[in-house]
Design a protein around this motif. Structure first.
Motif, PDB file in Angstrom:
ATOM      1  N   ALA A  85     -13.826   0.888   0.038  1.00 34.23           N
ATOM      2  CA  ALA A  85     -12.449   0.406   0.169  1.00 34.23           C
ATOM      3  C   ALA A  85     -12.206  -0.204   1.548  1.00 34.23           C
ATOM      4  O   ALA A  85     -11.583  -1.266   1.661  1.00 34.23           O
TER       5      ALA A  85
ATOM      6  N   ASP B 251     -10.951  -3.863   1.111  1.00 33.30           N
ATOM      7  CA  ASP B 251      -9.498  -4.026   1.153  1.00 33.30           C
ATOM      8  C   ASP B 251      -9.031  -5.005   2.222  1.00 33.30           C
ATOM      9  O   ASP B 251      -8.018  -5.683   2.059  1.00 33.30           O
TER      10      ASP B 251
ATOM     11  N   VAL C 239      -2.353  -2.328   1.363  1.00 37.35           N
ATOM     12  CA  VAL C 239      -3.253  -1.795   0.345  1.00 37.35           C
ATOM     13  C   VAL C 239      -3.290  -0.285   0.524  1.00 37.35           C
ATOM     14  O   VAL C 239      -3.462   0.201   1.634  1.00 37.35           O
TER      15      VAL C 239
ATOM     16  N   GLU D  15      -5.111   3.275  -1.061  1.00 36.83           N
ATOM     17  CA  GLU D  15      -6.110   3.930  -1.901  1.00 36.83           C
ATOM     18  C   GLU D  15      -5.770   5.413  -1.863  1.00 36.83           C
ATOM     19  O   GLU D  15      -5.767   6.023  -0.798  1.00 36.83           O
TER      20      GLU D  15
ATOM     21  N   ILE E 262      -2.160  -2.847  -4.440  1.00 40.92           N
ATOM     22  CA  ILE E 262      -2.113  -3.905  -3.433  1.00 40.92           C
ATOM     23  C   ILE E 262      -0.719  -4.516  -3.517  1.00 40.92           C
ATOM     24  O   ILE E 262      -0.288  -4.914  -4.600  1.00 40.92           O
TER      25      ILE E 262
END
Length: 121
Positions: A23, A27, A38, A40, A71
């Motif tokens: 990520a 990202d 973003v 996660e 996102i």
């Protein structure tokens, strides 16, 4: 109004750090192409439902954790252009940034917000 891409996936719990590394590498590409944020999110309190739940949605196994990600884009136009560029970016290719989970069980979609609330500063 912002535009949101949402994702749900099952990640092998043993691959948590691999997922974080994946990520972190990928990202930033979305941010570079216009995303404003973003997130996660590693499953922490994901209950089993009686009929449906996040785990069933991604066919999570006992040794997997559900991850919920999104996102945020300033608008759909920015998202469409940014996502088109991102999907062609070699930094997101499976060769340079392999997914540490089964991508066939990844659920994703684009969403137009209809209600937005927030605390006043």
């Amino acid at each position: 109004m912002p535009y949101i891409d949402g994702f749900i996936m099952a990640v092998p719990t043993a691959n948590k750090q691999k997922f974080i590394d994946h990520a972190n590498q990928g990202d930033s590409v979305f941010v570079e192409y216009g995303a404003t944020r973003v997130l996660e999110c590693w499953g922490d309190d994901v209950p089993k439902g009686e009929q449906t739940d996040f785990r069933r949605a991604v066919q999570a196994k006992d040794d997997e954790t559900v991850v919920f990600s999104w996102i945020e884009w300033p608008d759909k136009e920015t998202r469409d252009a940014g996502m088109q560029k991102a999907m062609k970016d070699p930094r997101l290719s499976p060769e340079s940034n392999p997914m540490p989970f089964d991508g066939k069980r990844l659920i994703y979609g684009g969403f137009a917000p209809v209600v937005e609330l927030g605390a006043k500063s």
